[in-house]
Design a protein around this motif. Structure first.
Motif, PDB file in Angstrom:
ATOM      1  N   VAL A  45      10.721 -40.100   2.802  1.00  0.00           N
ATOM      2  CA  VAL A  45       9.520 -40.624   3.464  1.00  0.00           C
ATOM      3  C   VAL A  45       8.407 -39.579   3.430  1.00  0.00           C
ATOM      4  N   VAL A  46       8.737 -38.320   3.703  1.00  0.00           N
ATOM      5  CA  VAL A  46       7.739 -37.248   3.691  1.00  0.00           C
ATOM      6  C   VAL A  46       7.163 -37.071   2.280  1.00  0.00           C
ATOM      7  N   VAL A  47       8.019 -37.042   1.278  1.00  0.00           N
ATOM      8  CA  VAL A  47       7.566 -36.868  -0.101  1.00  0.00           C
ATOM      9  C   VAL A  47       6.694 -38.056  -0.540  1.00  0.00           C
ATOM     10  N   ALA A  48       7.090 -39.271  -0.181  1.00  0.00           N
ATOM     11  CA  ALA A  48       6.303 -40.457  -0.544  1.00  0.00           C
ATOM     12  C   ALA A  48       4.941 -40.436   0.143  1.00  0.00           C
ATOM     13  N   THR A  49       4.887 -39.992   1.388  1.00  0.00           N
ATOM     14  CA  THR A  49       3.613 -39.912   2.110  1.00  0.00           C
ATOM     15  C   THR A  49       2.686 -38.889   1.468  1.00  0.00           C
ATOM     16  N   VAL A  50       3.211 -37.749   1.110  1.00  0.00           N
ATOM     17  CA  VAL A  50       2.396 -36.710   0.450  1.00  0.00           C
ATOM     18  C   VAL A  50       1.901 -37.217  -0.901  1.00  0.00           C
ATOM     19  N   PHE A  51       2.748 -37.886  -1.658  1.00  0.00           N
ATOM     20  CA  PHE A  51       2.353 -38.405  -2.962  1.00  0.00           C
ATOM     21  C   PHE A  51       1.260 -39.464  -2.819  1.00  0.00           C
ATOM     22  N   THR A  52       1.437 -40.382  -1.902  1.00  0.00           N
ATOM     23  CA  THR A  52       0.433 -41.434  -1.676  1.00  0.00           C
ATOM     24  C   THR A  52      -0.899 -40.849  -1.256  1.00  0.00           C
ATOM     25  N   SER A  53      -0.862 -39.876  -0.370  1.00  0.00           N
ATOM     26  CA  SER A  53      -2.091 -39.224   0.071  1.00  0.00           C
ATOM     27  C   SER A  53      -2.787 -38.527  -1.089  1.00  0.00           C
ATOM     28  N   SER A  54      -2.024 -37.892  -1.936  1.00  0.00           N
ATOM     29  CA  SER A  54      -2.589 -37.206  -3.102  1.00  0.00           C
ATOM     30  C   SER A  54      -3.248 -38.194  -4.069  1.00  0.00           C
ATOM     31  N   VAL A  55      -2.606 -39.310  -4.307  1.00  0.00           N
ATOM     32  CA  VAL A  55      -3.170 -40.336  -5.196  1.00  0.00           C
ATOM     33  C   VAL A  55      -4.449 -40.913  -4.587  1.00  0.00           C
ATOM     34  N   ASP A  56      -4.454 -41.156  -3.275  1.00  0.00           N
ATOM     35  CA  ASP A  56      -5.651 -41.672  -2.604  1.00  0.00           C
ATOM     36  C   ASP A  56      -6.815 -40.690  -2.714  1.00  0.00           C
ATOM     37  N   GLN A  57      -6.558 -39.422  -2.517  1.00  0.00           N
ATOM     38  CA  GLN A  57      -7.614 -38.425  -2.618  1.00  0.00           C
ATOM     39  C   GLN A  57      -8.157 -38.332  -4.040  1.00  0.00           C
ATOM     40  N   GLN A  58      -7.277 -38.448  -5.011  1.00  0.00           N
ATOM     41  CA  GLN A  58      -7.710 -38.429  -6.405  1.00  0.00           C
ATOM     42  C   GLN A  58      -8.614 -39.626  -6.702  1.00  0.00           C
ATOM     43  N   GLN A  59      -8.256 -40.812  -6.191  1.00  0.00           N
ATOM     44  CA  GLN A  59      -9.071 -42.008  -6.401  1.00  0.00           C
ATOM     45  C   GLN A  59     -10.428 -41.871  -5.717  1.00  0.00           C
ATOM     46  N   LEU A  60     -10.448 -41.337  -4.499  1.00  0.00           N
ATOM     47  CA  LEU A  60     -11.713 -41.120  -3.793  1.00  0.00           C
ATOM     48  C   LEU A  60     -12.604 -40.157  -4.565  1.00  0.00           C
ATOM     49  N   SER A  61     -12.007 -39.119  -5.117  1.00  0.00           N
ATOM     50  CA  SER A  61     -12.760 -38.133  -5.889  1.00  0.00           C
ATOM     51  C   SER A  61     -13.347 -38.764  -7.152  1.00  0.00           C
ATOM     52  N   ARG A  62     -12.562 -39.572  -7.843  1.00  0.00           N
ATOM     53  CA  ARG A  62     -13.057 -40.257  -9.041  1.00  0.00           C
ATOM     54  C   ARG A  62     -14.197 -41.210  -8.688  1.00  0.00           C
ATOM     55  N   ASN A  63     -14.025 -41.934  -7.594  1.00  0.00           N
ATOM     56  CA  ASN A  63     -15.032 -42.897  -7.163  1.00  0.00           C
ATOM     57  C   ASN A  63     -16.344 -42.187  -6.834  1.00  0.00           C
ATOM     58  N   LEU A 122      32.547 -40.887   7.848  1.00  0.00           N
ATOM     59  CA  LEU A 122      31.432 -41.815   7.908  1.00  0.00           C
ATOM     60  C   LEU A 122      30.251 -41.193   8.632  1.00  0.00           C
ATOM     61  N   VAL A 123      30.494 -40.435   9.659  1.00  0.00           N
ATOM     62  CA  VAL A 123      29.421 -39.769  10.404  1.00  0.00           C
ATOM     63  C   VAL A 123      28.698 -38.768   9.508  1.00  0.00           C
ATOM     64  N   GLU A 124      29.445 -38.021   8.716  1.00  0.00           N
ATOM     65  CA  GLU A 124      28.826 -37.049   7.810  1.00  0.00           C
ATOM     66  C   GLU A 124      27.970 -37.761   6.749  1.00  0.00           C
ATOM     67  N   LEU A 125      28.461 -38.858   6.209  1.00  0.00           N
ATOM     68  CA  LEU A 125      27.697 -39.615   5.220  1.00  0.00           C
ATOM     69  C   LEU A 125      26.419 -40.181   5.839  1.00  0.00           C
ATOM     70  N   LEU A 126      26.508 -40.731   7.044  1.00  0.00           N
ATOM     71  CA  LEU A 126      25.319 -41.268   7.711  1.00  0.00           C
ATOM     72  C   LEU A 126      24.307 -40.169   8.009  1.00  0.00           C
ATOM     73  N   LEU A 127      24.769 -38.998   8.391  1.00  0.00           N
ATOM     74  CA  LEU A 127      23.880 -37.876   8.671  1.00  0.00           C
ATOM     75  C   LEU A 127      23.148 -37.432   7.402  1.00  0.00           C
ATOM     76  N   VAL A 128      23.863 -37.303   6.306  1.00  0.00           N
ATOM     77  CA  VAL A 128      23.241 -36.904   5.043  1.00  0.00           C
ATOM     78  C   VAL A 128      22.256 -37.971   4.572  1.00  0.00           C
ATOM     79  N   MET A 129      22.628 -39.248   4.689  1.00  0.00           N
ATOM     80  CA  MET A 129      21.732 -40.326   4.275  1.00  0.00           C
ATOM     81  C   MET A 129      20.473 -40.341   5.147  1.00  0.00           C
ATOM     82  N   GLY A 130      20.593 -40.080   6.431  1.00  0.00           N
ATOM     83  CA  GLY A 130      19.432 -40.029   7.323  1.00  0.00           C
ATOM     84  C   GLY A 130      18.495 -38.890   6.965  1.00  0.00           C
ATOM     85  N   LEU A 131      19.059 -37.724   6.687  1.00  0.00           N
ATOM     86  CA  LEU A 131      18.241 -36.572   6.300  1.00  0.00           C
ATOM     87  C   LEU A 131      17.527 -36.823   4.963  1.00  0.00           C
ATOM     88  N   LEU A 132      18.251 -37.392   3.999  1.00  0.00           N
ATOM     89  CA  LEU A 132      17.632 -37.688   2.709  1.00  0.00           C
ATOM     90  C   LEU A 132      16.548 -38.753   2.849  1.00  0.00           C
TER      91      LEU A 132
END
Length: 173
Positions: free
Chosen positions: A36-54, A21-31
């Motif tokens: 979260v990091v990938v979603a933040t980068v994607f959101t930032s990229s979409v926001d910059q694209q919208q600002l550029s279009r605007n 259970l500890v190993e599963l929780l550790l892997v789930m925490g890392l994933l």
């Protein structure tokens, strides 16, 4: 005794095939952290694209309107509104080849009326505001028109909105 050794072998094998259970929780925490990091980068990229279009939409609409105003003022034979030197108006009325051209705001749109039809000079991604025309020059000289208007993008990205003010001065030929 054979039965006992077989049972131990199966027990050891089953311990090695699973995860704790500890190993599963550790892997789930890392994933989760990675997601979260990938979603933040994607959101930032979409926001910059919208600002550029605007920004691009505001700039291209403003430049088009300026080019059209400069072209028409340059070839006008007379300016009716604003009427006198130093006066200002929210609309521009002039004569070009015996046709009356009127520039004015209608809601968020800058409209050109040429006695036969009315056309919006900006597209639906921006609004035009603060339109002002002022007549300059001297009594015996050719009229000169100074105009100002603001173009604002209608797309908002986290409260950021693009707006630019355009100004130019053009003398009749």
């Amino acid at each position: 005794m054979i039965h006992f050794n077989l049972h131990k072998l199966l027990e050891n094998r089953s311990r090695q095939a699973g995860a704790t259970l500890v190993e599963l929780l550790l892997v789930m925490g890392l994933l989760s952290s990675l997601l979260v990091v990938v979603a933040t980068v994607f959101t930032s990229s979409v926001d910059q694209q919208q600002l550029s279009r605007n920004y691009s939409s505001v700039t291209s609409n403003g430049r088009f309107i300026m080019a059209r105003l400069n072209y028409d003022i340059d070839r006008a034979s007379a300016v009716t509104t604003p009427a006198s030197l130093g006066s200002s108006s929210a609309s521009l009325v002039m004569t070009i080849s015996s046709t009356t051209y009127t520039y004015s705001l209608s809601g968020n749109d800058l409209q050109l009326n040429d006695s036969t039809s009315t056309a919006n000079l900006n597209d639906n991604t921006v609004k035009v505001s603060s339109l002002s025309f002022q007549r300059l020059g001297n009594v015996s000289g050719k009229p000169t028109i100074t105009y100002t208007f603001t173009v604002t993008g209608l797309s908002f990205t986290h409260g950021v909105n693009s707006a630019q003010t355009f100004t130019s001065t053009v003398e009749l030929r």
